[in-house]
Write a protein that holds these residues in place. Sequence first.
Motif, PDB file in Angstrom:
ATOM      1  N   MET A   1       0.821  -1.218   0.000  1.00  0.00           N
ATOM      2  CA  MET A   1       0.000   0.000   0.000  1.00  0.00           C
ATOM      3  C   MET A   1       0.855   1.268   0.000  1.00  0.00           C
ATOM      4  O   MET A   1       0.349   2.364  -0.207  1.00  0.00           O
ATOM      5  N   LEU A   2       2.182   1.111   0.205  1.00  0.00           N
ATOM      6  CA  LEU A   2       3.094   2.250   0.089  1.00  0.00           C
ATOM      7  C   LEU A   2       3.110   2.806  -1.333  1.00  0.00           C
ATOM      8  O   LEU A   2       3.337   3.996  -1.539  1.00  0.00           O
ATOM      9  N   LEU A   3       2.904   1.927  -2.306  1.00  0.00           N
ATOM     10  CA  LEU A   3       2.941   2.354  -3.716  1.00  0.00           C
ATOM     11  C   LEU A   3       1.602   2.990  -4.089  1.00  0.00           C
ATOM     12  O   LEU A   3       0.551   2.378  -3.972  1.00  0.00           O
ATOM     13  N   GLU A   4       1.683   4.238  -4.566  1.00  0.00           N
ATOM     14  CA  GLU A   4       0.461   5.016  -4.749  1.00  0.00           C
ATOM     15  C   GLU A   4      -0.455   4.495  -5.838  1.00  0.00           C
ATOM     16  O   GLU A   4      -1.634   4.826  -5.847  1.00  0.00           O
ATOM     17  N   ASP A   5       0.062   3.688  -6.761  1.00  0.00           N
ATOM     18  CA  ASP A   5      -0.811   3.163  -7.815  1.00  0.00           C
ATOM     19  C   ASP A   5      -1.148   1.685  -7.588  1.00  0.00           C
ATOM     20  O   ASP A   5      -1.637   1.013  -8.480  1.00  0.00           O
ATOM     21  N   SER A   6      -0.913   1.190  -6.372  1.00  0.00           N
ATOM     22  CA  SER A   6      -1.149  -0.242  -6.136  1.00  0.00           C
ATOM     23  C   SER A   6      -2.623  -0.528  -5.863  1.00  0.00           C
ATOM     24  O   SER A   6      -3.374   0.337  -5.406  1.00  0.00           O
ATOM     25  N   GLU A   7      -3.004  -1.764  -6.144  1.00  0.00           N
ATOM     26  CA  GLU A   7      -4.365  -2.216  -5.855  1.00  0.00           C
ATOM     27  C   GLU A   7      -4.620  -2.124  -4.338  1.00  0.00           C
ATOM     28  O   GLU A   7      -5.693  -1.738  -3.896  1.00  0.00           O
ATOM     29  N   GLU A   8      -3.586  -2.472  -3.559  1.00  0.00           N
ATOM     30  CA  GLU A   8      -3.735  -2.448  -2.101  1.00  0.00           C
ATOM     31  C   GLU A   8      -4.013  -1.031  -1.597  1.00  0.00           C
ATOM     32  O   GLU A   8      -4.823  -0.838  -0.690  1.00  0.00           O
ATOM     33  N   ARG A   9      -3.347  -0.027  -2.196  1.00  0.00           N
ATOM     34  CA  ARG A   9      -3.615   1.365  -1.813  1.00  0.00           C
ATOM     35  C   ARG A   9      -5.079   1.721  -2.094  1.00  0.00           C
ATOM     36  O   ARG A   9      -5.756   2.347  -1.274  1.00  0.00           O
ATOM     37  N   ALA A  10      -5.566   1.271  -3.253  1.00  0.00           N
ATOM     38  CA  ALA A  10      -6.954   1.556  -3.631  1.00  0.00           C
ATOM     39  C   ALA A  10      -7.927   0.886  -2.653  1.00  0.00           C
ATOM     40  O   ALA A  10      -8.930   1.486  -2.257  1.00  0.00           O
ATOM     41  N   VAL A  11      -7.599  -0.325  -2.244  1.00  0.00           N
ATOM     42  CA  VAL A  11      -8.461  -1.054  -1.301  1.00  0.00           C
ATOM     43  C   VAL A  11      -8.568  -0.288   0.021  1.00  0.00           C
ATOM     44  O   VAL A  11      -9.647  -0.092   0.579  1.00  0.00           O
ATOM     45  N   VAL A  12      -7.418   0.187   0.507  1.00  0.00           N
ATOM     46  CA  VAL A  12      -7.368   0.923   1.774  1.00  0.00           C
ATOM     47  C   VAL A  12      -8.202   2.204   1.676  1.00  0.00           C
ATOM     48  O   VAL A  12      -9.008   2.511   2.564  1.00  0.00           O
ATOM     49  N   GLU A  13      -8.027   2.934   0.579  1.00  0.00           N
ATOM     50  CA  GLU A  13      -8.724   4.215   0.454  1.00  0.00           C
ATOM     51  C   GLU A  13     -10.225   4.022   0.245  1.00  0.00           C
ATOM     52  O   GLU A  13     -11.025   4.786   0.787  1.00  0.00           O
ATOM     53  N   ARG A  14     -10.572   2.985  -0.487  1.00  0.00           N
ATOM     54  CA  ARG A  14     -12.007   2.702  -0.667  1.00  0.00           C
ATOM     55  C   ARG A  14     -12.670   2.363   0.660  1.00  0.00           C
ATOM     56  O   ARG A  14     -13.846   2.631   0.871  1.00  0.00           O
ATOM     57  N   ALA A  15     -11.898   1.775   1.568  1.00  0.00           N
ATOM     58  CA  ALA A  15     -12.444   1.401   2.881  1.00  0.00           C
ATOM     59  C   ALA A  15     -12.495   2.599   3.834  1.00  0.00           C
ATOM     60  O   ALA A  15     -12.909   2.458   4.986  1.00  0.00           O
ATOM     61  N   GLY A  16     -12.075   3.778   3.360  1.00  0.00           N
ATOM     62  CA  GLY A  16     -12.172   4.986   4.193  1.00  0.00           C
ATOM     63  C   GLY A  16     -10.968   5.229   5.084  1.00  0.00           C
ATOM     64  O   GLY A  16     -11.028   6.037   6.011  1.00  0.00           O
ATOM     65  N   PHE A  17      -9.867   4.544   4.806  1.00  0.00           N
ATOM     66  CA  PHE A  17      -8.629   4.735   5.571  1.00  0.00           C
ATOM     67  C   PHE A  17      -7.662   5.576   4.735  1.00  0.00           C
ATOM     68  O   PHE A  17      -7.801   5.675   3.517  1.00  0.00           O
ATOM     69  N   GLU A  18      -6.664   6.165   5.405  1.00  0.00           N
ATOM     70  CA  GLU A  18      -5.647   6.937   4.717  1.00  0.00           C
ATOM     71  C   GLU A  18      -4.281   6.317   4.995  1.00  0.00           C
ATOM     72  O   GLU A  18      -4.056   5.748   6.057  1.00  0.00           O
ATOM     73  N   VAL A  19      -3.392   6.452   4.025  1.00  0.00           N
ATOM     74  CA  VAL A  19      -2.018   5.980   4.208  1.00  0.00           C
ATOM     75  C   VAL A  19      -1.170   7.192   4.599  1.00  0.00           C
ATOM     76  O   VAL A  19      -1.032   8.141   3.821  1.00  0.00           O
ATOM     77  N   GLY A  20      -0.665   7.179   5.829  1.00  0.00           N
ATOM     78  CA  GLY A  20       0.099   8.321   6.329  1.00  0.00           C
ATOM     79  C   GLY A  20       1.397   8.513   5.556  1.00  0.00           C
ATOM     80  O   GLY A  20       1.937   7.571   4.983  1.00  0.00           O
ATOM     81  N   TYR A  21       1.865   9.765   5.540  1.00  0.00           N
ATOM     82  CA  TYR A  21       3.139  10.078   4.884  1.00  0.00           C
ATOM     83  C   TYR A  21       3.850  11.148   5.694  1.00  0.00           C
ATOM     84  O   TYR A  21       3.234  11.882   6.475  1.00  0.00           O
ATOM     85  N   ASP A  22       5.142  11.237   5.530  1.00  0.00           N
ATOM     86  CA  ASP A  22       5.940  12.209   6.288  1.00  0.00           C
ATOM     87  C   ASP A  22       5.512  13.641   5.884  1.00  0.00           C
ATOM     88  O   ASP A  22       5.393  13.946   4.696  1.00  0.00           O
ATOM     89  N   GLY A  23       5.285  14.459   6.886  1.00  0.00           N
ATOM     90  CA  GLY A  23       4.873  15.840   6.632  1.00  0.00           C
ATOM     91  C   GLY A  23       3.359  16.001   6.588  1.00  0.00           C
ATOM     92  O   GLY A  23       2.857  17.125   6.471  1.00  0.00           O
ATOM     93  N   MET A  24       2.614  14.919   6.707  1.00  0.00           N
ATOM     94  CA  MET A  24       1.141  14.980   6.703  1.00  0.00           C
ATOM     95  C   MET A  24       0.661  15.760   7.921  1.00  0.00           C
ATOM     96  O   MET A  24       1.091  15.508   9.043  1.00  0.00           O
ATOM     97  N   SER A  25      -0.208  16.718   7.672  1.00  0.00           N
ATOM     98  CA  SER A  25      -0.693  17.569   8.759  1.00  0.00           C
ATOM     99  C   SER A  25      -2.190  17.369   8.919  1.00  0.00           C
ATOM    100  O   SER A  25      -2.932  17.350   7.942  1.00  0.00           O
ATOM    101  N   VAL A  26      -2.638  17.206  10.149  1.00  0.00           N
ATOM    102  CA  VAL A  26      -4.063  17.012  10.435  1.00  0.00           C
ATOM    103  C   VAL A  26      -4.479  18.075  11.442  1.00  0.00           C
ATOM    104  O   VAL A  26      -3.928  18.131  12.549  1.00  0.00           O
ATOM    105  N   GLU A  27      -5.395  18.936  11.048  1.00  0.00           N
ATOM    106  CA  GLU A  27      -5.878  19.982  11.960  1.00  0.00           C
ATOM    107  C   GLU A  27      -7.270  19.607  12.437  1.00  0.00           C
ATOM    108  O   GLU A  27      -8.146  19.341  11.636  1.00  0.00           O
ATOM    109  N   LEU A  28      -7.450  19.591  13.751  1.00  0.00           N
ATOM    110  CA  LEU A  28      -8.746  19.282  14.328  1.00  0.00           C
ATOM    111  C   LEU A  28      -9.283  20.568  14.940  1.00  0.00           C
ATOM    112  O   LEU A  28      -8.809  21.015  15.977  1.00  0.00           O
ATOM    113  N   GLY A  29     -10.224  21.198  14.238  1.00  0.00           N
ATOM    114  CA  GLY A  29     -10.717  22.523  14.667  1.00  0.00           C
ATOM    115  C   GLY A  29     -11.761  22.447  15.740  1.00  0.00           C
ATOM    116  O   GLY A  29     -12.230  21.431  16.140  1.00  0.00           O
TER     117      GLY A  29
END
Length: 297
Positions: A269-297
């Motif tokens: 799922m590390l590979l952005e064009d992989s089937e596994e990445r698509a499966v994860v995102e379709r399930a409503g999950f995100e694949v974290g990456y360095d520098g990713m910022s999440v603001e909770l207002g």
Amino acid sequence: MKCLVLGSAAGGGFPQWNCGCRHCALARAGDPRAKPRTQVSVAVSADGESWLLVGASPDLRQQILENPAMAPRRLRDSPIAGVVLVSADIDGIAGLLVLREQQAFRIFAPASTLRILEENRLFASLDPALVERVAIEAGVPVETGFGLTLTLLEMPGKVPLYHEDRSLAVAQAAVTYAARVEGGGRTAIVAPACAAVTDRVLETLRGADVLFFDGTLFTDDEMIEAGLGQKTGRRMGHVSVAGPEGALARLAAFPGRKIFVHINNSNPMLLEDSEERAVVERAGFEVGYDGMSVELG
Ligand SMILES: [Zn+2]
């Protein structure tokens, strides 16, 4: 509340220094589908000024240099006000040695981890007069002193690799930890290691706005399949992403944002064009990456 993913990879990072697998080769070659990642750490702040690091990654020096929010604001200074140690593994504590230049901050950790620091004289380089050690207990909230409330959470896990009895074929079950961090009415949970998503774990994770969760392996035996090792995820103390007992299935109903971190270089799922990445995102999950910022207002 702000969360900043300083590092999203498992121990070894991505690419791993001694790994020539297809994923690592792509990352090394600068392929845009395979973003390099440093070893796991998530920073949390209530005000964007003072930060709590969850995990002290061996890559901490690089992480500080790459994230302007971690830079000094005065002659001698650091916005890193505290570090909570959720793992006593090398990839969870070695970064403390980067923070040794006579800078005050607080280390929050279970007593067993503080003991490991005490027994290893290298960590005496963090002068106890400047670097306060605060023993914390699972389930007991503590005030960090900079606007965040921190609670250590117990997760099913295993003993650190360097403390293992190598003659044993099965993992020595032990408690590992996650961190619940609350500030400004919002809650983040950082759980880089979890051996199984039990009903008890689901109960523990309830109420978080964002969950940074163990994404080490996509399938339990992928390291064996890839010829990278003999250990299953279960043996290493990490539940897999896929499968009937995996994180996607067991966390499906979790209502907050779900972001995988501690991702091993074998995980497709590390590979952005992989089937596994698509499966994860379709399930409503995100694949974290360095520098990713999440603001909770
Ligand atoms: Zn690799």
